[in-house]
Design a protein around this motif. Structure first.
Motif, short mmCIF file in Angstrom:
data_model
loop_
_atom_site.label_atom_id
_atom_site.label_comp_id
_atom_site.label_asym_id
_atom_site.label_seq_id
_atom_site.Cartn_x
_atom_site.Cartn_y
_atom_site.Cartn_z
N ASP A 1 -0.27 5.09 -0.78
CA ASP A 1 -1.13 5.31 0.38
C ASP A 1 -0.30 6.02 1.46
OD1 ASP A 1 -2.52 5.09 2.82
OD2 ASP A 1 -3.57 3.30 2.13
N VAL A 2 -0.64 7.27 1.73
CA VAL A 2 0.15 8.11 2.63
C VAL A 2 0.15 7.55 4.06
CG1 VAL A 2 0.38 10.43 3.60
CG2 VAL A 2 -0.28 10.14 1.22
N THR A 3 -0.98 7.04 4.51
CA THR A 3 -1.06 6.49 5.87
C THR A 3 -0.16 5.26 6.01
OG1 THR A 3 -3.33 7.28 6.02
CG2 THR A 3 -2.63 5.67 7.65
N ALA A 4 -0.21 4.38 5.02
CA ALA A 4 0.64 3.19 5.05
C ALA A 4 2.11 3.58 4.95
CB ALA A 4 0.25 2.24 3.92
N GLU B 1 2.19 1.88 -3.33
CA GLU B 1 1.15 2.35 -4.25
C GLU B 1 0.82 3.83 -4.02
OE1 GLU B 1 -2.19 -0.21 -3.58
OE2 GLU B 1 -1.15 -1.97 -4.38
N LYS C 1 0.83 -1.21 0.00
CA LYS C 1 0.00 0.00 0.00
C LYS C 1 0.87 1.26 0.00
CE LYS C 1 -4.36 -1.28 0.35
NZ LYS C 1 -5.38 -0.84 -0.56
N ALA C 2 1.95 1.23 0.80
CA ALA C 2 2.85 2.39 0.84
C ALA C 2 3.48 2.63 -0.52
CB ALA C 2 3.92 2.18 1.90
#
Length: 144
Positions: A60-63, A58, A55-56
């Motif tokens: 995804d800022v939170t991941a 891809e 996810k990171a």
């Protein structure tokens, strides 16, 4: 007619007496919530870690934040580097605090860092003053 105090395994000051078995959790006992979460995640650590990394990657800022916080956690404290004169007297402490204020004004040290260093300077000044008073008192006692 007075009743005998009940034996609840406590000392007169209210603390538990040693060896009564009422002293709280045994050493190493785990919280029930922690045990439940660990049971849910049993065997899934690698898959969850891989998913967070994917996810990171891809975007995804939170991941991404989660992964970076684990790889390189934020530093809680960092060394402060600037020059101070040697402090052997209260007068030297005043010179050192002036040097510290100049470093803040020049942008070499942040005000927060300066506050922490100033607390150290204040403590050191008190130690120097106490040592000076003790040596003066010793000298006066030897004269008498």
């Amino acid at each position: 007619m007075s009743e005998a105090p009940k034996n609840n395994g406590r000392k007169p000051d209210g603390r538990f007496a040693p060896g009564n078995g009422l002293g709280g959790r045994t050493l190493g006992a785990r919280n029930k919530t922690t045990l439940a979460v660990e049971a849910l995640l049993e065997g899934e650590h690698e898959a969850l870690t891989r998913k967070a990394i994917d996810k990171a990657l891809e975007g995804d800022v939170t991941a991404l934040r989660l992964c970076l916080d684990r790889i390189a956690p934020a530093r809680r404290d960092s060394p402060v580097s600037f020059s101070l004169p040697e402090i052997a007297s209260a007068e030297d402490a005043v010179k050192a605090s002036s040097a510290l204020l100049c470093a803040v004004a020049a942008g070499e040290v942040t005000p927060d860092e300066a506050g922490r260093v100033m607390a150290l300077l204040t403590s050191h000044k008190q130690l120097v003053e106490t040592c000076d008073l003790e040596s003066r008192l010793t000298a006066l006692e030897q004269k008498q």
